[in-house]
Write a protein that holds these residues in place. Structure first.
Motif, PDB file in Angstrom:
ATOM      1  N   ALA A   1       0.826  -1.206   0.000  1.00 37.73           N
ATOM      2  CA  ALA A   1       0.000   0.000   0.000  1.00 37.73           C
ATOM      3  C   ALA A   1       0.860   1.256   0.000  1.00 37.73           C
ATOM      4  O   ALA A   1       0.522   2.260  -0.640  1.00 37.73           O
ATOM      5  CB  ALA A   1      -0.928  -0.003   1.210  1.00 37.73           C
ATOM      6  N   ASP A   2       1.982   1.206   0.712  1.00 39.37           N
ATOM      7  CA  ASP A   2       2.893   2.349   0.744  1.00 39.37           C
ATOM      8  C   ASP A   2       3.543   2.562  -0.621  1.00 39.37           C
ATOM      9  O   ASP A   2       3.653   3.686  -1.107  1.00 39.37           O
ATOM     10  CB  ASP A   2       3.977   2.135   1.801  1.00 39.37           C
ATOM     11  N   ARG A   3       3.945   1.463  -1.233  1.00 35.70           N
ATOM     12  CA  ARG A   3       4.592   1.558  -2.549  1.00 35.70           C
ATOM     13  C   ARG A   3       3.602   2.016  -3.620  1.00 35.70           C
ATOM     14  O   ARG A   3       3.990   2.729  -4.556  1.00 35.70           O
ATOM     15  CB  ARG A   3       5.225   0.210  -2.903  1.00 35.70           C
ATOM     16  N   GLU A   4       2.323   1.643  -3.487  1.00 38.78           N
ATOM     17  CA  GLU A   4       1.317   2.109  -4.432  1.00 38.78           C
ATOM     18  C   GLU A   4       1.089   3.607  -4.288  1.00 38.78           C
ATOM     19  O   GLU A   4       0.927   4.319  -5.288  1.00 38.78           O
ATOM     20  CB  GLU A   4       0.000   1.358  -4.213  1.00 38.78           C
ATOM     21  N   PHE A   5       1.083   4.092  -3.054  1.00 31.39           N
ATOM     22  CA  PHE A   5       0.961   5.536  -2.849  1.00 31.39           C
ATOM     23  C   PHE A   5       2.139   6.261  -3.501  1.00 31.39           C
ATOM     24  O   PHE A   5       1.955   7.280  -4.172  1.00 31.39           O
ATOM     25  CB  PHE A   5       0.921   5.872  -1.355  1.00 31.39           C
ATOM     26  N   VAL A   6       3.342   5.731  -3.303  1.00 36.64           N
ATOM     27  CA  VAL A   6       4.524   6.346  -3.899  1.00 36.64           C
ATOM     28  C   VAL A   6       4.406   6.355  -5.421  1.00 36.64           C
ATOM     29  O   VAL A   6       4.731   7.350  -6.077  1.00 36.64           O
ATOM     30  CB  VAL A   6       5.801   5.610  -3.442  1.00 36.64           C
ATOM     31  N   ARG A   7       3.905   5.255  -5.988  1.00 39.59           N
ATOM     32  CA  ARG A   7       3.723   5.193  -7.454  1.00 39.59           C
ATOM     33  C   ARG A   7       2.789   6.301  -7.928  1.00 39.59           C
ATOM     34  O   ARG A   7       3.075   6.993  -8.910  1.00 39.59           O
ATOM     35  CB  ARG A   7       3.175   3.819  -7.847  1.00 39.59           C
ATOM     36  N   GLN A   8       1.666   6.485  -7.227  1.00 39.05           N
ATOM     37  CA  GLN A   8       0.715   7.524  -7.603  1.00 39.05           C
ATOM     38  C   GLN A   8       1.326   8.919  -7.451  1.00 39.05           C
ATOM     39  O   GLN A   8       1.111   9.799  -8.294  1.00 39.05           O
ATOM     40  CB  GLN A   8      -0.541   7.418  -6.746  1.00 39.05           C
ATOM     41  N   ALA A   9       2.073   9.105  -6.385  1.00 34.84           N
ATOM     42  CA  ALA A   9       2.709  10.402  -6.161  1.00 34.84           C
ATOM     43  C   ALA A   9       3.697  10.728  -7.277  1.00 34.84           C
ATOM     44  O   ALA A   9       3.774  11.871  -7.741  1.00 34.84           O
ATOM     45  CB  ALA A   9       3.411  10.413  -4.814  1.00 34.84           C
ATOM     46  N   LEU A  10       4.433   9.721  -7.717  1.00 31.37           N
ATOM     47  CA  LEU A  10       5.430   9.940  -8.761  1.00 31.37           C
ATOM     48  C   LEU A  10       4.794  10.224 -10.110  1.00 31.37           C
ATOM     49  O   LEU A  10       5.424  10.840 -10.982  1.00 31.37           O
ATOM     50  CB  LEU A  10       6.366   8.731  -8.853  1.00 31.37           C
ATOM     51  N   GLU A  11       3.541   9.789 -10.303  1.00 28.59           N
ATOM     52  CA  GLU A  11       2.841  10.120 -11.541  1.00 28.59           C
ATOM     53  C   GLU A  11       2.552  11.614 -11.614  1.00 28.59           C
ATOM     54  O   GLU A  11       2.582  12.220 -12.688  1.00 28.59           O
ATOM     55  CB  GLU A  11       1.537   9.326 -11.643  1.00 28.59           C
ATOM     56  N   ILE A  12       2.246  12.217 -10.456  1.00 28.51           N
ATOM     57  CA  ILE A  12       1.963  13.647 -10.407  1.00 28.51           C
ATOM     58  C   ILE A  12       3.262  14.448 -10.363  1.00 28.51           C
ATOM     59  O   ILE A  12       3.417  15.455 -11.053  1.00 28.51           O
ATOM     60  CB  ILE A  12       1.100  13.983  -9.175  1.00 28.51           C
ATOM     61  N   ALA A  13       4.204  13.986  -9.553  1.00 35.38           N
ATOM     62  CA  ALA A  13       5.486  14.693  -9.372  1.00 35.38           C
ATOM     63  C   ALA A  13       6.614  13.675  -9.480  1.00 35.38           C
ATOM     64  O   ALA A  13       6.980  13.036  -8.483  1.00 35.38           O
ATOM     65  CB  ALA A  13       5.515  15.399  -8.023  1.00 35.38           C
ATOM     66  N   PRO A  14       7.147  13.471 -10.673  1.00 35.82           N
ATOM     67  CA  PRO A  14       8.163  12.427 -10.894  1.00 35.82           C
ATOM     68  C   PRO A  14       9.401  12.530 -10.008  1.00 35.82           C
ATOM     69  O   PRO A  14      10.081  11.538  -9.775  1.00 35.82           O
ATOM     70  CB  PRO A  14       8.529  12.609 -12.377  1.00 35.82           C
ATOM     71  N   LYS A  15       9.688  13.723  -9.495  1.00 35.47           N
ATOM     72  CA  LYS A  15      10.876  13.892  -8.663  1.00 35.47           C
ATOM     73  C   LYS A  15      10.549  13.924  -7.172  1.00 35.47           C
ATOM     74  O   LYS A  15      11.389  14.301  -6.349  1.00 35.47           O
ATOM     75  CB  LYS A  15      11.611  15.179  -9.045  1.00 35.47           C
ATOM     76  N   ALA A  16       9.340  13.491  -6.821  1.00 35.96           N
ATOM     77  CA  ALA A  16       8.915  13.589  -5.414  1.00 35.96           C
ATOM     78  C   ALA A  16       9.831  12.805  -4.477  1.00 35.96           C
ATOM     79  O   ALA A  16      10.043  13.199  -3.328  1.00 35.96           O
ATOM     80  CB  ALA A  16       7.480  13.108  -5.270  1.00 35.96           C
ATOM     81  N   GLY A  17      10.364  11.703  -4.967  1.00 41.77           N
ATOM     82  CA  GLY A  17      11.233  10.892  -4.123  1.00 41.77           C
ATOM     83  C   GLY A  17      12.461  11.632  -3.653  1.00 41.77           C
ATOM     84  O   GLY A  17      12.981  11.375  -2.557  1.00 41.77           O
ATOM     85  N   MET A  18      12.916  12.587  -4.457  1.00 39.86           N
ATOM     86  CA  MET A  18      14.096  13.345  -4.065  1.00 39.86           C
ATOM     87  C   MET A  18      13.813  14.266  -2.883  1.00 39.86           C
ATOM     88  O   MET A  18      14.732  14.634  -2.148  1.00 39.86           O
ATOM     89  CB  MET A  18      14.614  14.175  -5.242  1.00 39.86           C
ATOM     90  N   SER A  19      12.542  14.627  -2.681  1.00 46.47           N
ATOM     91  CA  SER A  19      12.213  15.502  -1.551  1.00 46.47           C
ATOM     92  C   SER A  19      12.604  14.848  -0.236  1.00 46.47           C
ATOM     93  O   SER A  19      13.167  15.495   0.657  1.00 46.47           O
ATOM     94  CB  SER A  19      10.721  15.836  -1.551  1.00 46.47           C
ATOM     95  N   ALA A  20      12.284  13.547  -0.092  1.00 44.51           N
ATOM     96  CA  ALA A  20      12.637  12.831   1.137  1.00 44.51           C
ATOM     97  C   ALA A  20      14.149  12.754   1.303  1.00 44.51           C
ATOM     98  O   ALA A  20      14.677  12.950   2.413  1.00 44.51           O
ATOM     99  CB  ALA A  20      12.032  11.436   1.119  1.00 44.51           C
ATOM    100  N   LYS A  21      14.848  12.488   0.229  1.00 44.34           N
ATOM    101  CA  LYS A  21      16.306  12.399   0.307  1.00 44.34           C
ATOM    102  C   LYS A  21      16.916  13.769   0.610  1.00 44.34           C
ATOM    103  O   LYS A  21      17.878  13.881   1.383  1.00 44.34           O
ATOM    104  CB  LYS A  21      16.859  11.836  -1.000  1.00 44.34           C
TER     105      LYS A  21
END
Length: 280
Positions: free
Chosen positions: A38-58
């Motif tokens: 469920a967490d990974r699915e949320f991340v997938r959806q978030a990345l569809e809207i903002a492809p670089k969202a993962g970098m925010s956490a880093k």
């Protein structure tokens, strides 16, 4: 199975793996392993809207590291109160602090059973480090917690850390009131470090619109998350003295010399700063 200080027992049954969870989603963005489908699915959806969202956490983890190093190595603080600590992934507050000074007292605070359980399993030095169950929306309970008081001396300067937590507090729960209550409990010479999702200004209308759509996803799925204006985030520091360079993109807060900083959506959407409580 484990228990908190009040005898509340946490088991696997307390962990809902069918819904995304703030701490586990953050862990997923950090390429951690303590997350579920469920967490990974949320991340997938978030990345569809903002492809670089993962970098925010880093980027936020890197900001945390620079701030903690400054507070411990340069300022000389010997105690840190880390509210909304999240899962104890690589580069957490106590790890960074103890790499500089193993005697620093650190108390992590989180309201998530999985965070408490994982942290208790990993924190082996109870003389310097602990994790307590606490909700940032109830600052008085955190401040009065006996385990907090055991390690944190409120007669000496404290590093109050609110990394990526107040943007999960709704307007109805008044993040400004929470920040003020926590600040008021800190002795002179203390420092407040915080980071928050920040709404890009009107000079970036397209990014502002995309950010608002991202907020709808965050609230609709995780149940919390607000991108706020600079003016509101600044109020959380109260009248404390902001250190240079002030409230800025977390990428701009004292980066290593020669660091390349891309002024993309992440740059404009995550801000932070550090302030000192002056002597009255």
């Amino acid at each position: 199975m484990t228990s908190d200080k009040d005898g509340n027992r946490y088991t696997v049954a307390d962990i809902d793996i069918t819904r995304p969870n703030v701490a586990r989603v953050y862990d997923c963005f950090l390429d951690g392993k303590d997350n579920f489908a469920a967490d990974r699915e949320f991340v997938r959806q978030a990345l569809e809207i903002a492809p670089k969202a993962g970098m925010s956490a880093k980027n936020n983890r890197a900001f945390l590291s620079r701030v903690v190093r400054h507070l411990v190595a340069d300022v000389g603080l010997t105690q840190l109160l880390d509210i909304g600590s999240g899962l104890p992934t690589q580069g957490n507050v106590s790890e960074v602090a103890h790499a500089i000074d193993p005697t620093v007292h650190v108390v992590h605070v989180d309201n998530d059973p999985i965070v408490y359980t994982h942290s208790k399993a990993l924190l082996t030095d109870s003389w310097t480090t602990d994790i307590v169950v606490g909700d940032v929306r109830k600052p008085a309970e955190i401040l009065a917690d006996p385990d907090v008081r055991k390690l944190i001396d409120f007669g000496k300067p404290i590093g109050l850390l609110l990394f990526a937590i107040l943007h999960h507090v709704t307007d109805d729960d008044e993040p400004g009131r929470i920040a003020a209550q926590l600040r008021d409990a800190m002795p002179d010479g203390s420092y407040l470090a915080l980071s928050s999702l920040r709404l890009p200004g009107p000079e970036l209308p397209e990014l502002r619109a995309v950010t608002i759509e991202g907020e709808k996803l965050l609230v609709g799925t995780l149940g919390s998350g607000r991108w706020r204006e600079d003016e509101e985030i600044l109020t959380w520091f109260g009248d404390w003295e902001l250190l240079e360079p002030g409230l800025v993109s977390i990428l701009d807060w004292r980066p290593a010399p020669g660091t390349f900083i891309e002024r993309d959506e992440n740059y404009h959407s995550f801000f932070g700063g550090v302030a000192r409580k002056p002597a009255r």
